[in-house]
Scaffold this motif. Structure first.
Motif, PDB file in Angstrom:
ATOM      1  N   GLN A  12       0.828  -1.212   0.000  1.00  0.00           N
ATOM      2  CA  GLN A  12       0.000   0.000   0.000  1.00  0.00           C
ATOM      3  C   GLN A  12       0.858   1.255   0.000  1.00  0.00           C
ATOM      4  O   GLN A  12       0.548   2.229  -0.675  1.00  0.00           O
ATOM      5  N   GLN A  13       1.948   1.236   0.724  1.00  0.00           N
ATOM      6  CA  GLN A  13       2.830   2.403   0.755  1.00  0.00           C
ATOM      7  C   GLN A  13       3.469   2.635  -0.616  1.00  0.00           C
ATOM      8  O   GLN A  13       3.628   3.781  -1.040  1.00  0.00           O
ATOM      9  N   ALA A  17       2.863   5.880  -2.913  1.00  0.00           N
ATOM     10  CA  ALA A  17       4.020   6.625  -3.424  1.00  0.00           C
ATOM     11  C   ALA A  17       3.931   6.754  -4.944  1.00  0.00           C
ATOM     12  O   ALA A  17       4.182   7.830  -5.507  1.00  0.00           O
ATOM     13  N   ALA A  18       3.547   5.669  -5.619  1.00  0.00           N
ATOM     14  CA  ALA A  18       3.415   5.701  -7.078  1.00  0.00           C
ATOM     15  C   ALA A  18       2.341   6.693  -7.496  1.00  0.00           C
ATOM     16  O   ALA A  18       2.513   7.435  -8.472  1.00  0.00           O
ATOM     17  N   GLU A  19       1.251   6.746  -6.758  1.00  0.00           N
ATOM     18  CA  GLU A  19       0.183   7.699  -7.064  1.00  0.00           C
ATOM     19  C   GLU A  19       0.695   9.135  -6.951  1.00  0.00           C
ATOM     20  O   GLU A  19       0.419   9.968  -7.818  1.00  0.00           O
ATOM     21  N   LEU A  60      -1.099  -1.876  -9.194  1.00  0.00           N
ATOM     22  CA  LEU A  60      -1.457  -0.482  -8.907  1.00  0.00           C
ATOM     23  C   LEU A  60      -2.723  -0.083  -9.660  1.00  0.00           C
ATOM     24  O   LEU A  60      -3.671   0.447  -9.070  1.00  0.00           O
ATOM     25  N   VAL A  61      -2.747  -0.347 -10.958  1.00  0.00           N
ATOM     26  CA  VAL A  61      -3.904   0.028 -11.773  1.00  0.00           C
ATOM     27  C   VAL A  61      -5.154  -0.704 -11.300  1.00  0.00           C
ATOM     28  O   VAL A  61      -6.222  -0.091 -11.138  1.00  0.00           O
ATOM     29  N   LEU A  62      -5.046  -2.004 -11.043  1.00  0.00           N
ATOM     30  CA  LEU A  62      -6.218  -2.769 -10.592  1.00  0.00           C
ATOM     31  C   LEU A  62      -6.704  -2.280  -9.237  1.00  0.00           C
ATOM     32  O   LEU A  62      -7.915  -2.202  -8.991  1.00  0.00           O
ATOM     33  N   ASP A  63      -5.774  -1.922  -8.352  1.00  0.00           N
ATOM     34  CA  ASP A  63      -6.146  -1.391  -7.042  1.00  0.00           C
ATOM     35  C   ASP A  63      -6.888  -0.069  -7.181  1.00  0.00           C
ATOM     36  O   ASP A  63      -7.930   0.134  -6.561  1.00  0.00           O
ATOM     37  N   ILE A 103      -3.864   7.719 -14.667  1.00  0.00           N
ATOM     38  CA  ILE A 103      -3.599   6.311 -14.959  1.00  0.00           C
ATOM     39  C   ILE A 103      -3.848   5.979 -16.435  1.00  0.00           C
ATOM     40  O   ILE A 103      -3.139   5.156 -17.016  1.00  0.00           O
ATOM     41  N   ILE A 104      -4.814   6.611 -17.045  1.00  0.00           N
ATOM     42  CA  ILE A 104      -5.172   6.278 -18.429  1.00  0.00           C
ATOM     43  C   ILE A 104      -3.983   6.427 -19.379  1.00  0.00           C
ATOM     44  O   ILE A 104      -3.688   5.500 -20.145  1.00  0.00           O
ATOM     45  N   PRO A 105      -3.220   7.548 -19.358  1.00  0.00           N
ATOM     46  CA  PRO A 105      -2.056   7.611 -20.258  1.00  0.00           C
ATOM     47  C   PRO A 105      -0.972   6.597 -19.903  1.00  0.00           C
ATOM     48  O   PRO A 105      -0.253   6.117 -20.787  1.00  0.00           O
ATOM     49  N   LEU A 106      -0.870   6.257 -18.623  1.00  0.00           N
ATOM     50  CA  LEU A 106       0.095   5.238 -18.219  1.00  0.00           C
ATOM     51  C   LEU A 106      -0.215   3.926 -18.934  1.00  0.00           C
ATOM     52  O   LEU A 106       0.667   3.273 -19.493  1.00  0.00           O
ATOM     53  N   ILE A 107      -1.478   3.543 -18.962  1.00  0.00           N
ATOM     54  CA  ILE A 107      -1.904   2.312 -19.637  1.00  0.00           C
ATOM     55  C   ILE A 107      -1.715   2.444 -21.147  1.00  0.00           C
ATOM     56  O   ILE A 107      -1.242   1.523 -21.817  1.00  0.00           O
ATOM     57  N   THR A 108      -2.057   3.587 -21.670  1.00  0.00           N
ATOM     58  CA  THR A 108      -1.993   3.807 -23.113  1.00  0.00           C
ATOM     59  C   THR A 108      -0.577   3.679 -23.650  1.00  0.00           C
ATOM     60  O   THR A 108      -0.362   3.098 -24.717  1.00  0.00           O
TER      61      THR A 108
END
Length: 197
Positions: A12-13, A17-19, A60-63, A103-108
């Protein structure tokens, strides 16, 4: 960086941090080093909990996508109350918050992440956008059943227009997210011919 730093809930930490890195530096600034530096731990901590950085990003994305479920439930529970346009304006403003939009551009732009997400959620579309699409579609279907959206309304097309238009409004974040009036204008324009008055 010291290797003896203990993280109470390391996963979680690291996600938090990634967020923060993602919101501050964008998808291009999100590296394993940036995440562990932000979390204040050694790089090896991330690799102790995840096979590699893309595995970390998938989790991360799924969370964060799962975090949209509460907002989706709120939209569903609003069916039959308030106005259809008002409910959707509020929902889109919440669903397209800063984290989902980042998150959307990260996935893209990360092919390996997209491929792994497809494996993790087959048929699920792009995570985050898939959750938003399902929420809006489900809500419009409920409102159609209640007679507040016309019986002949094409729910799929309305959903694509609202989600696609909403994403475009929120993705242009300079100087910040759109105000409620801009989102409301999009919603009322898309729904103009199908909402019962």
């Amino acid at each position: 960086m010291p290797t003896g730093v203990h993280l109470r809930d390391a996963r979680q930490q690291l996600f938090d941090a990634a967020e923060r890195v993602l919101l501050r530096d964008g998808a291009g600034g999100l590296t394993s080093r940036a995440v562990t530096d932000e979390a204040g731990c050694a790089k090896g901590v991330l690799h102790r909990h995840f096979a590699d950085f893309d595995a970390f990003l998938v989790e991360l994305v799924l969370d964060r996508a799962a975090g949209l479920d509460a907002r989706a439930r709120t939209l569903g529970e609003s069916a039959g109350t308030g106005t259809v346009a008002g409910n959707l304006t509020d929902a889109l403003t919440g669903l397209f918050g800063p984290v989902p939009v980042a998150i959307i551009p990260l996935i893209t732009f990360r092919d390996e992440l997209r491929a792994r997400l497809r494996e993790a959620t087959p048929g699920g579309g792009i995570a985050v956008l898939a959750q938003i699409t399902a929420a809006v579609s489900g809500y419009l279907t409920q409102e159609r059943a209640l007679g507040r959206v016309s019986a002949g309304a094409d729910i799929d097309s309305l959903t694509l227009s609202l989600v696609g238009g909403g994403h475009l409004l929120f993705a242009d974040r300079d100087p910040g997210p759109p105000d409620a009036a801009a989102v409301g204008k999009l919603v009322t324009t898309v729904l103009a011919d199908v909402v019962r008055r």
